[in-house]
Design an enzyme around this catalytic site. Structure first.
Site, PDB file in Angstrom:
ATOM      1  N   LYS A   1     141.704  84.406  24.041  1.00 42.52           N
ATOM      2  CA  LYS A   1     143.291  83.911  23.632  1.00 42.52           C
ATOM      3  C   LYS A   1     144.154  85.104  22.945  1.00 42.52           C
ATOM      4  O   LYS A   1     143.578  86.175  22.749  1.00 42.52           O
ATOM      5  CB  LYS A   1     142.661  82.944  22.699  1.00 42.52           C
TER       6      LYS A   1
ATOM      7  N   ARG B   1     139.382  70.694  11.963  1.00 41.07           N
ATOM      8  CA  ARG B   1     140.525  71.001  12.821  1.00 41.07           C
ATOM      9  C   ARG B   1     140.534  70.286  14.060  1.00 41.07           C
ATOM     10  O   ARG B   1     141.065  68.994  13.819  1.00 41.07           O
ATOM     11  CB  ARG B   1     140.259  72.616  13.197  1.00 41.07           C
TER      12      ARG B   1
ATOM     13  N   TYR C   1     164.682 102.991   5.203  1.00 41.10           N
ATOM     14  CA  TYR C   1     165.736 102.107   4.399  1.00 41.10           C
ATOM     15  C   TYR C   1     165.525 102.143   3.100  1.00 41.10           C
ATOM     16  O   TYR C   1     164.290 102.397   2.554  1.00 41.10           O
ATOM     17  CB  TYR C   1     165.198 100.814   5.226  1.00 41.10           C
TER      18      TYR C   1
HETATM   19  C1  LIG Z   1     138.717  82.082  18.400  1.00 46.65           C
HETATM   20  C2  LIG Z   1     137.643  81.264  18.647  1.00 46.65           C
HETATM   21  C3  LIG Z   1     136.624  81.731  19.187  1.00 46.65           C
HETATM   22  C4  LIG Z   1     136.350  83.265  19.048  1.00 46.65           C
HETATM   23  O1  LIG Z   1     136.090  83.731  17.770  1.00 46.65           O
HETATM   24  P1  LIG Z   1     135.628  85.271  17.202  1.00 46.65           P
HETATM   25  O2  LIG Z   1     135.061  85.178  15.764  1.00 46.65           O
HETATM   26  O3  LIG Z   1     136.540  85.953  17.469  1.00 46.65           O
HETATM   27  O4  LIG Z   1     134.499  85.619  18.134  1.00 46.65           O
HETATM   28  C5  LIG Z   1     135.379  81.185  19.626  1.00 46.65           C
HETATM   29  N1  LIG Z   1     135.717  79.820  19.495  1.00 46.65           N
HETATM   30  C6  LIG Z   1     136.825  79.211  19.163  1.00 46.65           C
HETATM   31  C7  LIG Z   1     137.049  77.584  18.993  1.00 46.65           C
HETATM   32  C8  LIG Z   1     137.814  79.646  18.812  1.00 46.65           C
HETATM   33  O5  LIG Z   1     139.142  79.376  18.284  1.00 46.65           O
END
Ligand SMILES: *Cc1c(COP(=O)(O)O)cnc(C)c1O
Length: 412
Positions: free
Chosen positions: A57, A163, A295
């Site tokens: 992601k 969540r 700045y």
């Molecule tokens: C982002 C995410 C992961 C990966 O998490 P890491 O801590 O980066 O390994 C796995 N499962 C879900 C549901 C996530 O949202």
């Protein structure tokens, strides 16, 4: 995306393997050998039947999803997780193969895209399952989407994070999902949220989550719905419960070799960083005591100095919070503190006393240069945030290409 990202094919065609992207203002180099090393390391921790379903992601946590997934496809990884339908489509457009699970909420108007691009949608609760099921009955876009075919889904169970997911105690609701005729439920999953394997309280929470999840799976089987595939572990879960008998694990940060603190399990498992972030030295100047830099009069020199302007700014993902000496970069192997406020596209650093710094040189923002190293964790600490946010926000303006992460002697 298209304007800034080049395929590796195009890169390979560039002369001497040196990419034309190296002429760019700021870029990411991806060490694919380190990525493969991390895949081997994670696979060796997990039971044989447990496959990796990496989290890619947010553009593979800022690394570049197309580049990372193509490499992972080449070494036999056949399942991925993304946050949204659009991220999934982007991977399909890059011909990435295998199952792609969408973690997040997809608007009903986008449901046709799921089948069109062979994406697996997360069912976040019964109400959502019923909407997806109703979509399966619509034949309006039969030609485009193959309507009438079932919608591939994984059911998310909320085991305490609060969540997404149907709460584990809602057995009636969960069983109802299995009765929805247009859903093809191939997986059931949850997510560990305590995240500190060194803390007893965290481990106890994880254990309770696992017990709740196991009860749900037993109940599904007892009611004649077989054994859908299961997954619970992100990076943390792999280290805290490596022997867990699941079908998939969903590592993100561990795969990229980004650790969360200097003593954590990823670090001690010798995972290697995949990403180096570099920026061009655009200008070198000598300034005098009393001169301002950047700045807002945020920095006024109290002595004569040599400074360098780098072609990277907060729009590229370098946190503004690193302004005024909170952060530093590596120039010619030496630490160069950030002077004044970071700009949208430029950052000015102190190179007083650093020999041989010229226009067109390369600064290392995350990575190694000589004996010195700046990790994503270091940057996060200086900026007052977590490393996930640092890499996750690395901008779309950065080019991504293959490169080598320089390792120190004790890392190799
Ligand atoms: C982002 C995410 C992961 C990966 O998490 P890491 O801590 O980066 O390994 C796995 N499962 C879900 C549901 C996530 O949202």
């Amino acid at each position: 995306m298209k304007a800034v990202s080049m395929s590796f094919g195009q890169i390979a065609n560039a002369k001497n393997g040196a990419s034309s992207l190296q002429k760019s203002r700021a870029w990411i180099e991806l060490d694919m050998e380190n990525l493969r090393h991390n895949v081997r390391a994670l696979r060796s921790l997990l039971p044989e039947k447990c496959e990796l379903m990496p989290s890619v992601k947010a553009n593979a946590h800022g690394h570049g999803a197309a580049e990372i997934c193509r490499e992972l496809n080449n070494i036999g990884v056949r399942a991925f997780c993304v946050a949204s339908v659009s991220e999934g489509i982007e991977l399909r457009e890059q011909n990435i193969e295998g199952e792609i699970l969408v973690f997040g909420y997809t608007h009903p108007e986008s449901f046709p895209l799921l089948r069109l691009h062979r994406l697996t949608q997360t069912v976040i609760d019964l109400e959502y399952a019923e909407k997806l099921n109703a979509f399966g009955d619509t034949g309006t876009d039969r030609k485009m989407t193959g309507a009438g075919k079932k919608v591939a889904v994984h059911v998310k169970i909320d085991t305490g994070m609060n969540r997404l997911g149907e709460p584990a105690g809602n057995t009636g609701e969960i069983l109802k999902m299995f009765g929805l005729k247009n859903l093809e439920i191939t997986g059931v999953y949850s997510h560990f949220y305590a995240q500190n394997e060194n803390d007893r309280a965290h481990r106890a929470v994880t254990q309770r989550q696992l017990e709740k999840f196991n009860r749900v799976m037993a109940m599904i089987e007892e009611n004649g719905h077989g054994k859908p595939k299961t997954h619970l572990q992100g990076s943390f879960g792999i280290f805290s419960l490596p022997g867990l008998e699941c079908d998939f694990a969903r590592p993100g940060m561990a795969l990229y070799g980004v650790y969360r603190n200097n003593g954590d399990a990823m670090n001690s498992n010798a995972l290697r960083p995949v990403l180096t972030l570099k920026a061009r030295v655009a200008a070198v100047k000598e300034i005098s005591a009393g001169d301002a830099v950047g700045y807002e009069l945020a920095f006024v020199a109290s002595r004569d100095m040599k400074i360098a302007a780098l072609s990277i700014g907060y729009a590229d993902g370098l946190p503004h919070a690193l302004s005024c000496g909170k952060g530093r970069v590596l120039v010619a192997g030496a630490y160069a503190p950030i002077l004044g406020n970071i700009c949208m596209d430029q950052t000015i650093v102190d190179v007083t006393g650093v020999e041989n710094v010229r226009q067109g040189d390369v600064a290392v923002v995350i990575g190694r240069d000589g004996d010195e190293e700046i990790t994503a964790y270091d940057v996060a600490e200086q900026a007052g945030t977590i490393p996930n946010e640092i890499v996750g926000r690395l901008g779309s303006r950065l080019c991504r290409q293959k490169g080598t992460y320089l390792m120190s002697d004790n890392q190799t």
